[in-house]
Design a protein around this motif. Sequence first.
Motif, mmCIF file in Angstrom:
data_model
loop_
_atom_site.group_PDB
_atom_site.id
_atom_site.type_symbol
_atom_site.label_atom_id
_atom_site.label_comp_id
_atom_site.label_asym_id
_atom_site.label_seq_id
_atom_site.Cartn_x
_atom_site.Cartn_y
_atom_site.Cartn_z
ATOM 1 N N PRO A 165 0.836 -1.210 0.000
ATOM 2 C CA PRO A 165 0.000 0.000 0.000
ATOM 3 C C PRO A 165 0.864 1.251 0.000
ATOM 4 O O PRO A 165 1.918 1.308 0.645
ATOM 5 N N GLY A 166 0.417 2.272 -0.739
ATOM 6 C CA GLY A 166 1.193 3.499 -0.861
ATOM 7 C C GLY A 166 1.439 4.174 0.474
ATOM 8 O O GLY A 166 2.548 4.677 0.731
ATOM 9 N N LEU A 167 0.430 4.195 1.355
ATOM 10 C CA LEU A 167 0.590 4.848 2.646
ATOM 11 C C LEU A 167 1.632 4.131 3.493
ATOM 12 O O LEU A 167 2.425 4.767 4.201
ATOM 13 N N ILE A 223 6.794 10.641 0.179
ATOM 14 C CA ILE A 223 5.615 10.563 -0.682
ATOM 15 C C ILE A 223 6.025 10.379 -2.139
ATOM 16 O O ILE A 223 5.391 9.625 -2.891
ATOM 17 N N GLY A 224 7.093 11.064 -2.547
ATOM 18 C CA GLY A 224 7.556 10.920 -3.929
ATOM 19 C C GLY A 224 7.983 9.505 -4.245
ATOM 20 O O GLY A 224 7.575 8.921 -5.265
ATOM 21 N N LEU A 225 8.804 8.906 -3.382
ATOM 22 C CA LEU A 225 9.278 7.548 -3.630
ATOM 23 C C LEU A 225 8.165 6.524 -3.450
ATOM 24 O O LEU A 225 8.166 5.482 -4.116
ATOM 25 N N ALA A 226 7.205 6.812 -2.557
ATOM 26 C CA ALA A 226 6.086 5.890 -2.391
ATOM 27 C C ALA A 226 5.195 5.864 -3.637
ATOM 28 O O ALA A 226 4.577 4.841 -3.954
ATOM 29 N N GLY A 227 5.112 6.996 -4.361
ATOM 30 C CA GLY A 227 4.304 7.039 -5.576
ATOM 31 C C GLY A 227 5.025 6.558 -6.813
ATOM 32 O O GLY A 227 4.407 6.333 -7.863
#
Length: 636
Positions: A121-123, A144-148
């Motif tokens: 999951p992205g979160l 957030i950038g690397l998670a997306g």
Amino acid sequence: MNSRWSRVLRTPLGATATVLVVLVLGLAVLGPVLWGADAEAVDTDNILAPPSSEHWAGTDNLGRDIFLRVLVAARLSVVLALLAVVIAVTAGLLLGSAPFLVGRRLGRLLSAAVNIAVAFPGLLLALFFAVVFGVGATGAVLAIGLAGAPAFARLTQTLVAGVASRDFVAAARVAGVGRVRILFRHVLPNIAEPLVVNATIGAGSALLSFAGLSFLGLGVQSPAYDWGRLLYDGIGAIYVNPAAAIAPGTAVLVAGLAFNLFGESVAKGLGVTVGAGPLAVAHTASVRRPEPETAVEEAPAAPSEMVLDVRDLEVTFPGPVRPVRGVSFAVRRGEALGVVGESGSGKSLTALAVTRLVGDDGRVDATRLELLGHDLRAADTPVRRRTLGTALAMVFQDPMTSLNPAHRIGGQLAEVAVHHQGMTRRAALARAVDRLAAVRIPDAATRARQYPHEFSGGMRQRAMIGMGLMGAPALIVADEPTTALDVTVQRQVLDLLAAIRAADDVALMLISHDVAVVGEVCDRVLVMYAGRIVEDLPAADLAGAARHPYTRALVAAVPDMTTDLDEPLATIPGRPVDPAAVPPGCAYAARCPLADARCRTEDPPLTADPDHRVACWHAGEPLPTPRVADELVESP
């Protein structure tokens, strides 16, 4: 393109989303300028004041106006979210494009890593990276950038793979164009629309994610503040002043919704499927200046009559699978050679092997493979690339897989002359206009400035033929050039090929399912079945003197004016052979009404008669009646 964007803005959803995005961006730019000082003003007489006409959302624990702080926080919230999107898009493009650049083995490892990352999951990924990079705005942006990035990388992989499978990529590789240049010049421009749409939607998701991290205390830290930080501060007083939490929460909701709706409306208006498969695109061989050619590389002069000489051609894919098995033929100057057979018989792969367009996983072997005396089996050199680019023209089945929708028709034709003939851009464009006129495209100068989608199907096919005529081709290979065209346009395309052949003594290799067309247009016909030539005969003998049962079945399956409409149409019983499981003996034996035990154990050789070659143990024998033939085929 302008009309497409205007179509987006004319829809209620598109107009509403555009207005919201403009308001959010305008607030981010002007908010600190207009209300920055007032938002920082401390009023100890109005600490934790409820909403009023003076303070619409009340005040915080220092008496600062919460509503003004929400307006000012728009800049930091939007800027940080956009920075996170830039990181996600950049990392996603690098990871998604890497398999195309680094080759199959390493590319599979990268694809597997991306697939594993997408499964989380992205979160959860954002929280993990936030812990790794530390608390604060910088760490939250990176998190957030690397998670997306994995989701964007998956999308990029899908889009790049779709474009990389098109004919133009294979042609560019044969021409010696590097993978990096192909990627930046031709692949990425054709997948820009879905990437931009998904990046726009990603901005809304990044806003929500960033507000979440700040709310959890992992994002922006005091004294700086964004919407998430204001929401965190407002939650503590939610029972005293609910507006302190509702105001920043509403701002996050509206801004995120604005970006998401804008991305969705753009996707619908432009016909882009968000997060799904690639657009149908294509292009011609890429521009690259010809390398210096030395006299040492020059091949000997070609024989005066022989254009293409193929001996014992085989194409093998991993498995192993051999869809082309020992094909031998020759094409002479001015001759029209037809290749017919059912789907899967090896017709198109034979043409792709001749033009050196078989994919990387395919292996091409032959004892002889020469075009105008140049050995096409030799190592790639500027001479070979120039020979393929000027002496051979390939007309593909669907011109939309060979014409790049992101470039104008004239520019795509001009690339051939710039690359293979060393012309200047101006001279090449003039040549392109001349070639478009030569293939009977009216108002060629205007048409050269148009895009492929502005051409009809027949005009696109003629433009493809014009591209082949940018040089001085000795051979035109036309692979199903009339597929999906109406009868009138089919006749126009075939007449054009015949006129070019007659005018310049050009050899033609026409691949088709239509036996009647091949018999009418060509001088000689090759009939292929299960990757082999089973009959090679003059076109004049096709209707009445064919000797192989398969050839006669193909001819009988084409209705004509004498066909009895009260009787069922003639068909060939059974199914074509699977190239991965070719049976012993004659591959056609299971469907042949003349087959016997010898046919099922011994593969008949192709006879050496130069005028009429046939591979059949019962060549020329009379066929039984259709009813008896069906019973023979169905019997064990």
